[in-house]
Structure formats: structure tokens, C-alpha cells
Scaffold this motif. Structure first.
Motif, mmCIF file in Angstrom:
data_model
loop_
_atom_site.group_PDB
_atom_site.id
_atom_site.type_symbol
_atom_site.label_atom_id
_atom_site.label_comp_id
_atom_site.label_asym_id
_atom_site.label_seq_id
_atom_site.Cartn_x
_atom_site.Cartn_y
_atom_site.Cartn_z
ATOM 1 N N THR A 58 -42.524 3.889 81.657
ATOM 2 C CA THR A 58 -42.294 2.552 82.191
ATOM 3 C C THR A 58 -42.065 1.569 81.046
ATOM 4 O O THR A 58 -41.190 0.691 81.105
ATOM 5 C CB THR A 58 -43.496 2.098 83.044
ATOM 6 N N LEU A 59 -42.861 1.745 80.009
ATOM 7 C CA LEU A 59 -42.745 0.871 78.846
ATOM 8 C C LEU A 59 -41.357 1.005 78.223
ATOM 9 O O LEU A 59 -40.682 0.002 77.921
ATOM 10 C CB LEU A 59 -43.836 1.239 77.833
ATOM 11 N N VAL A 60 -40.911 2.236 78.031
ATOM 12 C CA VAL A 60 -39.588 2.477 77.437
ATOM 13 C C VAL A 60 -38.511 1.851 78.308
ATOM 14 O O VAL A 60 -37.607 1.154 77.819
ATOM 15 C CB VAL A 60 -39.348 3.997 77.276
ATOM 16 N N TRP A 61 -38.631 2.099 79.616
ATOM 17 C CA TRP A 61 -37.679 1.551 80.584
ATOM 18 C C TRP A 61 -37.618 0.017 80.449
ATOM 19 O O TRP A 61 -36.546 -0.582 80.358
ATOM 20 C CB TRP A 61 -38.112 2.008 81.984
ATOM 21 N N GLU A 62 -38.808 -0.594 80.414
ATOM 22 C CA GLU A 62 -38.903 -2.052 80.307
ATOM 23 C C GLU A 62 -38.183 -2.535 79.045
ATOM 24 O O GLU A 62 -37.378 -3.469 79.062
ATOM 25 C CB GLU A 62 -40.387 -2.443 80.296
ATOM 26 N N LEU A 63 -38.479 -1.855 77.912
ATOM 27 C CA LEU A 63 -37.913 -2.279 76.637
ATOM 28 C C LEU A 63 -36.394 -2.133 76.633
ATOM 29 O O LEU A 63 -35.678 -2.994 76.121
ATOM 30 C CB LEU A 63 -38.531 -1.466 75.488
ATOM 31 N N PRO A 73 -32.033 -3.110 86.214
ATOM 32 C CA PRO A 73 -33.163 -4.022 86.028
ATOM 33 C C PRO A 73 -34.367 -3.305 85.427
ATOM 34 O O PRO A 73 -34.566 -2.118 85.693
ATOM 35 C CB PRO A 73 -33.469 -4.480 87.457
ATOM 36 N N PRO A 74 -35.160 -3.992 84.635
ATOM 37 C CA PRO A 74 -36.402 -3.398 84.117
ATOM 38 C C PRO A 74 -37.441 -3.329 85.233
ATOM 39 O O PRO A 74 -37.290 -4.006 86.260
ATOM 40 C CB PRO A 74 -36.827 -4.385 83.029
#
Lengths: 298, 264
Positions: A58-63, A73-74
Motif C-alpha cells: 500500500t505504501l509503495v502504491w501510495e508513493l 489514484p493512490p
């Protein structure tokens, strides 16, 4: 298949009865707190690794998706956009403007119907092909060719035949999931040990009794392998079919969201599709475990 | 001699494509009621095929089987089989395995309660009543074979067919089970036909030992009467000269006159 199932019920009831005296023998039992600690540890070992992986992804996706101008979209955006859909899955504004619950339940109903039909027909045909050499010679080549046809290729044909979206979608489910059920059932029937057939012959079971008392229990592990593959395939097929037939259903919900450029809604729907597919698979696997307990050769 | 079970000129030829193998040749044998007969021979001599023919699981090519002067050519509970590898249905409990046969055989003649009592009676005979609710996978190999025997006995067969019933068991369990079968034979007076490849087992249990020559085209080479009084005691027999003589006879037949060449 009923017979072993009811037996299991009886069996399942006994452990509770036999467990009682064990509880009474307290001296050898570790203290309660220790048991809980052990259970907590075991749960943690299973639950923490996937949670860590999900958090990282999720973190990677967000970044990756947070920068301006990214196509997707993140996660934070997805959550913000779909909050209403998540919090209120039961709204119904008429037409296809319904909550996700209604879309999912419409899809599940189609799957339930199509899959039940294919389970019944698949087991019946599998028994026929497994039992009769002539049926196998005649039907097996046909099955081997038909099963390679992609699910969606059937859709135009079934629309032409049924002239309606609903039965066509059910037919696509049926035709997609029936092949593994037929093939696995047939293998299971063919692999019934000669010993069991000899026992049935000496006892003089009639064909009906042979079917219910020997064939089905002996082939049950194979049948459930087929059923499990079948439920997976039918869930794969329904989403694709619904995109084309329209109406209420998770497949059309995704297609509709794409047409309205609601990418966040697509992502949310994919989550639901994945989780429900997983639950369906576990459900059949669990059922198989209960029904086939004791059928493994000893 | 009154024939109870009669094997009349049985030939068996297996055909696979153009190749034919004659397995059994001109088997003639009559068995009296209450007799315990063993068939002994090297592996591959067709003794299991012969038992399958008697059980009706395989057809004879020519000749036939007469039971009480009536020809039998399909399987039935009047010739119940105890299979070599027990063949219990793993999804049924011990009780249900026995009950399966009882329900079929006594569907009309016994009430539900009587059938239940009859199943328990037969489990008691083989000392397996304590494990009635266990599944076959939960009991030992010897116990499974006991249940197999109970299942066969419970069908009240006219002839009990034992297909190497103790072959898969360890020596101690085997001896224990042999004693049980002997006691059951003594008590119930069944007619028993047993396939075996164990010389001591044949001599200990049988009234007559049928020795088969090596296949292909196996015949009955010799029939030996075992004139030992019953009940027989394993320990006493070890020093009995009659026992030793019988044993000698069978050994001579198997290892001198009809040595199994392929095994060497």
C-alpha cells in the motif's frame, strides 16, 4: 452424497461430548493464561506477515501514484472517493444505481444458479463417462475440445439462443464450470479400487445402492477437486459476462465505473471480487473437507 | 463323500488380443460341508484366480462351480470373501461395514433391531465390538482383517472364501488371527476354502491341503489329508510327528517337485 454428510454431523457432535472428561483432568493442563499466550502467538505468526506485506505494498502504491498526473489514484484517494460506497452498500436509487451489496448479490445469485446446474449435470455426466467405456470414447474427445473454448466466446451464441441477458449469463457460468467437474468426477469414478467393486458384487448391491454407497463416497475427493476448480472459473466468468450483458451485477458495475471514469470505484470493486472469489473457494474446500473425511484410502 | 461345493473341470484362459494364456487347467475338487480346505501354491499359479472363479467375480472359461448341486456363476453372499487387503470401505465405521452386508442379506428376514443385534453378535465373535464406531483407518491391520472376517461371517455364507487373509499381517498378529479363525471354525462349523502360500498355516488350519502346480496351465498336483484331531493347539503341534510329516510333504511338493523357477 447426503449419507456421509449426515454421518459427519453425528461425528462432529461427539468430540464435544468426549472433550468434557479431558477438561476435568486439570493437573496436566497448562495454566489458562499460557494457553491463551500460545494461541495468540500462533495467530500472530499467521496474521502478521501478510499484514506487513499488505502495508508495504500500500505504501509503495501510495508513493508511486501520489505525484500529480499519475493515471491511477493512490490508496488514500481511492478510500476518499469510495467512502460512501463502502459505508453504505445497501442504498437503492432504482435502476442500476444501487449499493455494492446489491451488485454483488445479483452476481452471486447468477453464479449460484449456474454453478448448481453445472455441479448436478457435471457429476451426472462424469459418472456416465467414468463408468461406461463407450460413453467415454464418444464424449471425451468432445469434452476435450469444448472445454478449451473461452467463456466469453459462448456469450453471443447464448444471447442468440435465449434472447435475454439473465439466462445467457447463467449459461456462460454453467458452460465454463462444468468441464473440470465432469473430468474430475470421471477420473474419480475410474479410479474406484477393484476391491470396492468386488465388495459391492459379493454383497449384491443394486446399481442405485452402488452409486450412493460406493461410487459417490469413493470418488468424493476427486469430485470436490472438480467442484473447487469449477467455482473459481464461474466467478472468473461472471464478471466478464456481466460487463457485456449489463444490468445489475458487479461486472457491469466495473464497466459502468470505467465509462464514468470512476477509477477508484473500479479498484474498490476489484477488492470485493477478489475477496468473494477467495471466500467461495474456501467454502467449497471446507465443504469438501467435511464430506470427504474418512474417504482417503487407509 | 458328499459334495457340498464342487469345482467341475474348470479351465481358465485369459485372452489379450491375439495372445492367450491358459492359467488353470482341468481343476476338479469336491469339498464337504464343514470342511476346511486350503489351496497352496507359488505366487502366480492362479490360486487367486481360482478363488475369484468360485466367488463368481471372474468367469471360468469352461467348467463350472456347483454349490449344493446348483451352478453358481455370479457373486453372492452365499460365498462371502475375506479379501487379502481387508477391503473395508474407509468412509464407513467398523459397524457400518458389517451392517452393509447384513442389511442386504437379511433385508426381508430380519427386523431392524435383529439386524443390529446380528451385527454386534458377529463383531463380538471376532472381538471387535469395542471398536464398532471407529473407522478402518483408526484400527490396526489385524483388527481390519477381523472386521473383514466379521463382515463375511455376518452374511451367513454357505462357503467362506479366504483369499490369503493373513498375508499382509506380521507374524504375531497372524498367529493370533489363525487361532481365532480356528476357534470360529470349531464353533460355527463353516465350510472354509482358504488360499495361502504359508505351509505352516495350511497344515495348522486345514483338513485337506490342495497343492497347485506352477502356472501357466496350473493343475491340482496333489491333495493331502491332514489327519490331526481338533481342536488343534499350536504349541503341541510343533512336536507332533503327524504335523511334521504333513509339513514335510507340502514342502517337498513346493520346493522339490514344483520349484518356482522364476523366484530363484
Amino acid at each position: 452424497m447426503n449419507m456421509p454428510a449426515t454421518k459427519m454431523d453425528i461425528e462432529a457432535a461427539t468430540p464435544a461430548g468426549t472433550a468434557a472428561p479431558v477438561v476435568a483432568m486439570t493437573p496436566k493442563r497448562p495454566p489458562r493464561s499460557e494457553t491463551y499466550a500460545r494461541m495468540a502467538r500462533e495467530t500472530a505468526v499467521r496474521v502478521i506477515p501478510p499484514l506487513v506485506v499488505i502495508a508495504l505494498l500500500t505504501l509503495v502504491w501510495e508513493l508511486v501514484c501520489r505525484r500529480a498526473g499519475s493515471a491511477l489514484p493512490p490508496p488514500s484517494r481511492v478510500f476518499k472517493d469510495t467512502k460512501e460506497l463502502i459505508l453504505d452498500p445497501f442504498f437503492d436509487h432504482g435502476g442500476i444505481d444501487k449499493g455494492l451489496f446489491w451488485h454483488l448479490s445479483a452476481s452471486l445469485q447468477r453464479v449460484a444458479l449456474g454453478y448448481s446446474l453445472s455441479a448436478i449435470a457435471g457429476i451426472a455426466l462424469g459418472v456416465l463417462v467414468g463408468q461406461s467405456v463407450w460413453a467415454m470414447r464418444g464424449l471425451d474427445p468432445l469434452f476435450q475440445v469444448l472445454r478449451t473454448i473461452p467463456p466469453l466466446a459462448w456469450l453471443p451464441l447464448s444471447l442468440a439462443a435465449f434472447r435475454d441477458g439473465q439466462p445467457s449469463a447463467i449459461f456462460v457460468i454453467f458452460i465454463t464450470s462444468i468441464w473440470p467437474i465432469i473430468i474430475n468426477t470421471a477420473v474419480g469414478i475410474r479410479n474406484i479400487p477393484q476391491d470396492y467393486r468386488n465388495v459391492a458384487a459379493v454383497v449384491q448391491l443394486n446399481p442405485l445402492e452402488f452409486f450412493s454407497k460406493i461410487m459417490i463416497p469413493a470418488a468424493a475427493p476427486y469430485i470436490f477437486t472438480g467442484l473447487r476448480i469449477g467455482i473459481g472459473l464461474s466467478w472468473l466468468a461472471i464478471v466478464a459476462a456481466e460487463m457485456l450483458i449489463g444490468g445489475v451485477g458487479i461486472g457491469f458495475f466495473i464497466w459502468d465505473a470505467w465509462n464514468s471514469s470512476h477509477i477508484s470505484e473500479i479498484i474498490l470493486a476489484l477488492f470485493y471480487v477478489g475477496i468473494i472469489g477467495f471466500v467461495l473457494d474456501r467454502l467449497i474446500a471446507g465443504l469438501g473437507k467435511i464430506v470427504t473425511r474418512g474417504t482417503a484410502p487407509n | 463323500m458328499t459334495a457340498y461345493l464342487k469345482l467341475d473341470h474348470i479351465d481358465k484362459i485369459f485372452t489379450r488380443g491375439a495372445a492367450t494364456t491358459e492359467v488353470l487347467k482341468d481343476i476338479n475338487l469336491t469339498i464337504e460341508k464343514g470342511e476346511y480346505v486350503s489351496i497352496i501354491g507359488h505366487s502366480g499359479c492362479g490360486k487367486s484366480t481360482l478363488l475369484n472363479i468360485i466367488a463368481g467375480l471372474t468367469g471360468a472359461t469352461t467348467g463350472g462351480v456347483l454349490l449344493e448341486n446348483r451352478e453358481v456363476n455370479s457373486p453372492g453372499p452365499d460365498r462371502a470373501v475375506v479379501f487379502q487387503n481387508h477391503s473395508l470401505l474407509p468412509w464407513l465405521t467398523v459397524y457400518e461395514n458389517v451392517r452393509l452386508g447384513v442389511d442386504k442379506v437379511f433385508a426381508r428376514t430380519k427386523t431392524r433391531a435383529e439386524r443390529d443385534a446380528w451385527v454386534m453378535h458377529n463383531l463380538n465373535l471376532v472381538q471387535m465390538a469395542h471398536a464398532k464406531d471407529k473407522r478402518p483407518s483408526e484400527v490396526s491391520g489385524g483388527m481390519k482383517q477381523r472386521v473383514g472376517i466379521a463382515r463375511a461371517l455376518a452374511m451367513e455364507p454357505k462357503v467362506l472364501l479366504l483369499d490369503e487373509p493373513f498375508g499382509a499381517l506380521d507374524a504375531l498378529t497372524r498367529a493370533h488371527l489363525q487361532d481365532s479363525v480356528m476357534a470360529l471354525h470349531q464353533k460355527l462349523g463353516n465350510t472354509i476354502l482358504m488360499i495361502t502360500h504359508d505351509v505352516d498355516e495350511a497344515v495348522l488350519l486345514s483338513d485337506r491341503i490342495v497343492m497347485m502346480t506352477n502356472g501357466p496351465s496350473a493343475r491340482i498336483g496333489e491333495v493331502l489329508e491332514v489327519p490331526l484331531a481338533r481342536p488343534r493347539k499350536r504349541l503341541d503341534l510343533a512336536t507332533s510327528s503327524t504335523y511334521l510329516k504333513c509339513r514335510q510333504r507340502v514342502l517337498e511338493f513346493l520346493y522339490e517337485r514344483h520349484r518356482f523357477v522364476e523366484a530363484a
